[in-house]
Design a protein around this motif. Structure first.
Motif, PDB file in Angstrom:
ATOM      1  N   ASP A 135       0.975  -1.136  -0.065  1.00 33.79           N
ATOM      2  CA  ASP A 135       0.111  -0.024   0.173  1.00 33.79           C
ATOM      3  C   ASP A 135       0.990   1.334  -0.084  1.00 33.79           C
ATOM      4  N   MET A 136       0.818   2.238  -0.838  1.00 29.46           N
ATOM      5  CA  MET A 136       1.732   3.126  -1.166  1.00 29.46           C
ATOM      6  C   MET A 136       0.851   4.617  -1.273  1.00 29.46           C
ATOM      7  N   PRO A 137       1.006   5.528  -0.663  1.00 29.92           N
ATOM      8  CA  PRO A 137       0.106   6.809  -0.945  1.00 29.92           C
ATOM      9  C   PRO A 137       0.555   7.174  -2.371  1.00 29.92           C
ATOM     10  N   GLY A 138      -0.588   7.636  -3.185  1.00 29.31           N
ATOM     11  CA  GLY A 138      -0.700   8.149  -4.314  1.00 29.31           C
ATOM     12  C   GLY A 138      -0.821   7.222  -5.453  1.00 29.31           C
ATOM     13  N   PHE A 139      -0.930   5.610  -5.054  1.00 28.95           N
ATOM     14  CA  PHE A 139      -1.089   4.524  -5.977  1.00 28.95           C
ATOM     15  C   PHE A 139      -2.316   3.950  -5.668  1.00 28.95           C
ATOM     16  N   LYS A 140      -2.801   3.417  -6.798  1.00 27.85           N
ATOM     17  CA  LYS A 140      -4.003   2.561  -6.702  1.00 27.85           C
ATOM     18  C   LYS A 140      -3.577   1.179  -6.740  1.00 27.85           C
ATOM     19  N   LYS A 141      -4.461   0.237  -6.037  1.00 31.93           N
ATOM     20  CA  LYS A 141      -4.141  -1.172  -6.392  1.00 31.93           C
ATOM     21  C   LYS A 141      -5.396  -1.972  -6.364  1.00 31.93           C
ATOM     22  N   GLU A 142      -5.326  -3.081  -7.125  1.00 34.47           N
ATOM     23  CA  GLU A 142      -6.759  -3.813  -7.151  1.00 34.47           C
ATOM     24  C   GLU A 142      -6.323  -5.269  -7.445  1.00 34.47           C
ATOM     25  N   THR A 143      -7.124  -6.235  -7.086  1.00 39.66           N
ATOM     26  CA  THR A 143      -7.042  -7.458  -7.167  1.00 39.66           C
ATOM     27  C   THR A 143      -7.764  -7.716  -8.643  1.00 39.66           C
ATOM     28  N   ILE A 144      -6.902  -8.317  -9.550  1.00 38.54           N
ATOM     29  CA  ILE A 144      -7.585  -8.810 -10.858  1.00 38.54           C
ATOM     30  C   ILE A 144      -7.986 -10.084 -11.002  1.00 38.54           C
ATOM     31  N   ALA A 145      -7.289 -10.910 -10.209  1.00 40.98           N
ATOM     32  CA  ALA A 145      -7.467 -12.520 -10.485  1.00 40.98           C
ATOM     33  C   ALA A 145      -7.211 -13.118  -9.160  1.00 40.98           C
ATOM     34  N   ASP A 146      -7.755 -14.214  -8.861  1.00 41.35           N
ATOM     35  CA  ASP A 146      -7.057 -15.247  -7.877  1.00 41.35           C
ATOM     36  C   ASP A 146      -6.674 -16.565  -8.722  1.00 41.35           C
ATOM     37  N   GLU A 147      -5.640 -16.884  -8.353  1.00 41.37           N
ATOM     38  CA  GLU A 147      -4.875 -18.065  -9.069  1.00 41.37           C
ATOM     39  C   GLU A 147      -4.863 -19.281  -8.081  1.00 41.37           C
ATOM     40  N   PRO A 148      -5.386 -20.444  -8.690  1.00 49.37           N
ATOM     41  CA  PRO A 148      -5.032 -21.466  -7.892  1.00 49.37           C
ATOM     42  C   PRO A 148      -3.733 -21.768  -7.248  1.00 49.37           C
ATOM     43  N   VAL A 149      -3.588 -22.470  -6.215  1.00 45.61           N
ATOM     44  CA  VAL A 149      -2.155 -22.885  -5.569  1.00 45.61           C
ATOM     45  C   VAL A 149      -1.954 -24.313  -6.086  1.00 45.61           C
ATOM     46  N   PHE A 150      -0.777 -24.593  -6.554  1.00 39.87           N
ATOM     47  CA  PHE A 150      -0.509 -26.013  -6.678  1.00 39.87           C
ATOM     48  C   PHE A 150       0.680 -26.400  -6.021  1.00 39.87           C
ATOM     49  N   VAL A 151       0.732 -27.569  -5.809  1.00 40.32           N
ATOM     50  CA  VAL A 151       1.987 -28.383  -5.104  1.00 40.32           C
ATOM     51  C   VAL A 151       3.010 -28.842  -6.010  1.00 40.32           C
ATOM     52  N   ALA A 152       4.008 -28.181  -6.413  1.00 37.58           N
ATOM     53  CA  ALA A 152       5.312 -28.587  -7.460  1.00 37.58           C
ATOM     54  C   ALA A 152       6.073 -29.570  -6.436  1.00 37.58           C
ATOM     55  N   VAL A 153       6.043 -30.833  -7.027  1.00 37.33           N
ATOM     56  CA  VAL A 153       6.676 -31.911  -6.011  1.00 37.33           C
ATOM     57  C   VAL A 153       7.222 -33.156  -6.988  1.00 37.33           C
ATOM     58  N   SER A 154       8.260 -33.888  -6.615  1.00 36.10           N
ATOM     59  CA  SER A 154       8.697 -34.841  -7.712  1.00 36.10           C
ATOM     60  C   SER A 154       7.549 -35.713  -8.081  1.00 36.10           C
ATOM     61  N   ARG A 155       7.593 -36.010  -9.250  1.00 37.46           N
ATOM     62  CA  ARG A 155       6.507 -37.092  -9.954  1.00 37.46           C
ATOM     63  C   ARG A 155       6.475 -38.394  -9.071  1.00 37.46           C
ATOM     64  N   ASP A 156       7.804 -38.793  -8.390  1.00 37.08           N
ATOM     65  CA  ASP A 156       7.910 -40.056  -7.939  1.00 37.08           C
ATOM     66  C   ASP A 156       7.355 -39.926  -6.506  1.00 37.08           C
ATOM     67  N   HIS A 157       6.911 -38.724  -5.841  1.00 33.19           N
ATOM     68  CA  HIS A 157       6.562 -38.908  -4.623  1.00 33.19           C
ATOM     69  C   HIS A 157       5.094 -39.406  -4.271  1.00 33.19           C
TER      70      HIS A 157
END
Length: 300
Positions: free
Chosen positions: A153-175
């Motif tokens: 948050d900064m004085p003189g600047f606007k901010k907005e959420t433009i999307a919500d991205e799903p979270v994924f687990v990056a892991v070895s395919r062998d786990h």
């Protein structure tokens, strides 16, 4: 009452240094010039701003007020010039975008491609920065639009959420836990979490650890360089760590690493930030284009 911004600037240097000679050195001007500019300012306001009665220089009560308000005045003057310069011809047809790494992967290419069609006369310069550095790049006037996560948050600047991205687990395919339809984070207790240092982006870091705690996992954290999908990717592919990444990163993993959804879904905000007083028509159009492309990616 007439005084100049230069007089205020010189006075502020003296107020900071409490010494005419050091103020002169700081401003790269002569000491007599410093004395003359301060005297002119005092004559203009009709009050003494500095007490020269002792061997040291001190501020009078009026000088204390002048120092405080004078700094605000110079800041406002700088902001004024910045607003005017936005309308310089070269700036009217140029847009500078700054984005964190995961935005560079998907959203930014989509925006640039569409802008070539919708805004053919607008020159777009893009710059990638490390996680946590988007807002500081905007504050330093290195860019006009910032794209990232958990922006400041900064004085003189606007901010907005433009999307919500799903979270994924990056892991070895062998786990053993890397199986559809999703991973329960508590099943990764045997694997450390690969994450950049907290000081790089405290709010983002805390969000990730809170996400883990809410899902029954208190991971051991391995501190990585700024970009997780980079030089430490081998730790994921060798099963020596896992990471939590936004959906826009999933297409940039190695063949030995898979991106698996969470059994208990979570999302990361994708945010856009810009100067509140930037009303250039091409930039308004570009921001709308960014919103549209972010919405399209969110729906996929």
């Amino acid at each position: 009452m007439k005084f100049t911004l230069r007089q205020v600037e010189v006075f502020l240097a003296v107020a900071e240094c409490l010494h005419f000679g050091r103020a002169a050195e700081k401003l790269h001007i002569s000491q007599p010039t410093v004395s003359q500019e301060v005297a002119r300012l005092e004559r203009s306001v009709g009050l003494a701003l500095l007490d020269r009665s002792r061997r040291t220089v001190t501020l009078t009560p009026a000088g204390t007020v002048m120092a405080s308000e004078g700094r605000l005045l110079l800041d406002q003057a700088g902001s004024l010039i910045g607003k005017v310069l936005l309308h310089e011809e070269s700036r009217m047809n140029t847009a500078r975008l700054v984005a964190s790494p995961s935005i560079v992967n998907r959203l930014l290419p989509a925006v640039l491609s569409q802008a070539e069609i919708d805004l053919p006369t607008l020159k777009i310069e893009d710059m990638a920065v490390e996680t946590g550095a988007v807002s500081s790049a905007l504050a330093a006037e290195l860019a006009d639009i910032g794209l990232g996560r958990f922006l400041d948050d900064m004085p003189g600047f606007k901010k907005e959420t433009i999307a919500d991205e799903p979270v994924f687990v990056a892991v070895s395919r062998d786990h053993p836990a890397a199986r559809p339809p999703g991973i329960a984070l508590r099943d990764l207790a045997d694997v450390p979490l690969l994450l950049w240092p907290r000081e790089q982006h405290p709010r983002y870091y805390d969000f990730v650890l809170a996400m883990c705690a809410d899902r029954g996992l208190e991971p051991h954290v391995i501190v990585s360089p700024p970009r997780i999908v980079g030089s430490r990717l081998y730790l994921l592919s060798q099963g020596r760590a896992f990471s939590l990444v936004p959906g826009s990163t999933t297409g940039h993993l190695s063949g030995d690493v898979v991106a698996v959804p969470l059994q208990e879904p979570a999302a990361l905000p994708l945010e856009m930030q810009w100067r509140a007083d930037d009303r250039r028509t091409p930039l308004l159009t570009l921001r709308e284009l960014v919103r549209g492309k972010a919405a399209e990616l969110e729906d996929r």
